[in-house]
Design a protein around this motif. Sequence first.
Motif, mmCIF file in Angstrom:
data_model
loop_
_atom_site.group_PDB
_atom_site.id
_atom_site.type_symbol
_atom_site.label_atom_id
_atom_site.label_comp_id
_atom_site.label_asym_id
_atom_site.label_seq_id
_atom_site.Cartn_x
_atom_site.Cartn_y
_atom_site.Cartn_z
ATOM 1 N N GLN A 122 0.818 -1.212 0.000
ATOM 2 C CA GLN A 122 0.000 0.000 0.000
ATOM 3 C C GLN A 122 0.854 1.267 0.000
ATOM 4 N N LEU A 123 2.131 1.126 0.287
ATOM 5 C CA LEU A 123 3.019 2.288 0.231
ATOM 6 C C LEU A 123 3.136 2.832 -1.192
ATOM 7 N N LYS A 124 2.733 2.023 -2.189
ATOM 8 C CA LYS A 124 2.729 2.494 -3.579
ATOM 9 C C LYS A 124 1.877 3.742 -3.734
ATOM 10 N N VAL A 125 0.770 3.787 -3.011
ATOM 11 C CA VAL A 125 -0.134 4.931 -3.109
ATOM 12 C C VAL A 125 0.586 6.208 -2.688
ATOM 13 N N LEU A 126 1.301 6.125 -1.574
ATOM 14 C CA LEU A 126 2.015 7.304 -1.078
ATOM 15 C C LEU A 126 3.183 7.683 -1.989
ATOM 16 N N THR A 127 3.913 6.693 -2.486
ATOM 17 C CA THR A 127 5.047 7.025 -3.362
ATOM 18 C C THR A 127 4.562 7.599 -4.686
ATOM 19 N N LEU A 136 5.952 15.500 -11.728
ATOM 20 C CA LEU A 136 4.948 16.114 -12.596
ATOM 21 C C LEU A 136 4.579 17.523 -12.161
ATOM 22 N N ARG A 137 5.087 17.919 -10.991
ATOM 23 C CA ARG A 137 4.828 19.245 -10.448
ATOM 24 C C ARG A 137 3.334 19.545 -10.324
ATOM 25 N N ARG A 138 2.594 18.526 -9.933
ATOM 26 C CA ARG A 138 1.163 18.697 -9.675
ATOM 27 C C ARG A 138 0.979 18.761 -8.167
ATOM 28 N N SER A 139 0.291 19.766 -7.732
ATOM 29 C CA SER A 139 0.112 19.972 -6.300
ATOM 30 C C SER A 139 -0.992 19.066 -5.754
ATOM 31 N N ILE A 140 -0.700 18.440 -4.640
ATOM 32 C CA ILE A 140 -1.692 17.641 -3.940
ATOM 33 C C ILE A 140 -2.045 18.393 -2.662
ATOM 34 N N ARG A 141 -3.335 18.656 -2.485
ATOM 35 C CA ARG A 141 -3.796 19.443 -1.332
ATOM 36 C C ARG A 141 -3.555 18.688 -0.030
ATOM 37 N N GLY A 142 -3.495 19.433 1.046
ATOM 38 C CA GLY A 142 -3.289 18.854 2.368
ATOM 39 C C GLY A 142 -4.337 17.827 2.730
ATOM 40 N N THR A 143 -5.597 18.122 2.374
ATOM 41 C CA THR A 143 -6.671 17.170 2.682
ATOM 42 C C THR A 143 -6.495 15.866 1.896
ATOM 43 N N GLN A 144 -5.947 15.960 0.683
ATOM 44 C CA GLN A 144 -5.689 14.749 -0.104
ATOM 45 C C GLN A 144 -4.572 13.920 0.529
ATOM 46 N N TRP A 145 -3.519 14.603 1.023
ATOM 47 C CA TRP A 145 -2.433 13.887 1.708
ATOM 48 C C TRP A 145 -2.971 13.187 2.947
ATOM 49 N N ILE A 146 -3.800 13.887 3.705
ATOM 50 C CA ILE A 146 -4.388 13.281 4.907
ATOM 51 C C ILE A 146 -5.225 12.065 4.526
ATOM 52 N N SER A 147 -6.005 12.197 3.452
ATOM 53 C CA SER A 147 -6.815 11.073 2.975
ATOM 54 C C SER A 147 -5.949 9.889 2.591
ATOM 55 N N LEU A 148 -4.836 10.152 1.911
ATOM 56 C CA LEU A 148 -3.931 9.067 1.515
ATOM 57 C C LEU A 148 -3.334 8.358 2.731
ATOM 58 N N PHE A 149 -2.949 9.135 3.735
ATOM 59 C CA PHE A 149 -2.395 8.534 4.953
ATOM 60 C C PHE A 149 -3.463 7.742 5.709
ATOM 61 N N LEU A 151 -6.082 6.286 4.322
ATOM 62 C CA LEU A 151 -6.312 5.095 3.509
ATOM 63 C C LEU A 151 -5.238 4.044 3.779
ATOM 64 N N THR A 152 -3.992 4.461 3.743
ATOM 65 C CA THR A 152 -2.884 3.539 3.979
ATOM 66 C C THR A 152 -2.947 2.971 5.397
ATOM 67 N N SER A 153 -3.229 3.826 6.365
ATOM 68 C CA SER A 153 -3.338 3.376 7.760
ATOM 69 C C SER A 153 -4.515 2.400 7.926
ATOM 70 N N GLY A 154 -5.620 2.685 7.253
ATOM 71 C CA GLY A 154 -6.773 1.794 7.331
ATOM 72 C C GLY A 154 -6.476 0.418 6.794
ATOM 73 N N VAL A 155 -5.781 0.354 5.670
ATOM 74 C CA VAL A 155 -5.394 -0.945 5.106
ATOM 75 C C VAL A 155 -4.472 -1.669 6.077
ATOM 76 N N ALA A 156 -3.536 -0.943 6.678
ATOM 77 C CA ALA A 156 -2.606 -1.553 7.635
ATOM 78 C C ALA A 156 -3.380 -2.099 8.843
ATOM 79 N N LEU A 157 -4.332 -1.317 9.366
ATOM 80 C CA LEU A 157 -5.107 -1.770 10.517
ATOM 81 C C LEU A 157 -5.959 -2.997 10.196
ATOM 82 N N VAL A 158 -6.565 -3.005 9.033
ATOM 83 C CA VAL A 158 -7.394 -4.157 8.632
ATOM 84 C C VAL A 158 -6.533 -5.416 8.532
ATOM 85 N N GLN A 159 -5.333 -5.277 7.978
ATOM 86 C CA GLN A 159 -4.460 -6.431 7.812
ATOM 87 C C GLN A 159 -3.936 -6.945 9.139
ATOM 88 N N VAL A 160 -3.706 -6.026 10.101
ATOM 89 C CA VAL A 160 -3.199 -6.429 11.411
ATOM 90 C C VAL A 160 -4.324 -7.097 12.183
#
Length: 160
Positions: A122-127, A136-149, A151-160
């Motif tokens: 799932q770290l692929k999403v963050l990378t 690509l110099r495309r800006s990702i908003r703060g709320t999108q970064w929070i959403s990505l984290f 999402l990644t944390s949720g997948v990690a919690l479900v797997q654990v």
Amino acid sequence: SSSSSSSQYKIISLVVLIIQTTALILILRFSRTQQVSGSKYVSSTVVLVSEVVKVVSSFILLFKECNFRLSELINAIDKDVIHSPADFFKSSIPALFYLIQNNLMFLALSKLDAPTYQVTSQLKVLTTAFFTEVLLRRSIRGTQWISLFILTSGVALVQV
């Protein structure tokens, strides 16, 4: 209407990608952990065949987008690849990383249990988001970064 058919294509594409990704991981995990007499298949061959399928599929879709006209297809390739080497190079860097990642995926599936593999994959999403900003110099908003984290944390919690 065209927006409803576009929406249907998006949903179909999403479902197909989910099925394909899930099946890929399950089949690869099964095939890499089975005890077989003789040698196992060469993982780099699987990666090569996968990339060839992607290239052929891309050419077919581009050919369809060019109204099945060979001259338009050649012009599109000439414009987007030959006359835009900087853009081609920018997309080649992530492609090289994905090639390396796909080869390492086989090693990971052979050595890691399924939950650990899923979490680390799932770290692929963050990378991808990181390279979107850097290369690509495309800006990702703060709320999108929070959403990505989240999402990644949720997948990690479900797997654990």
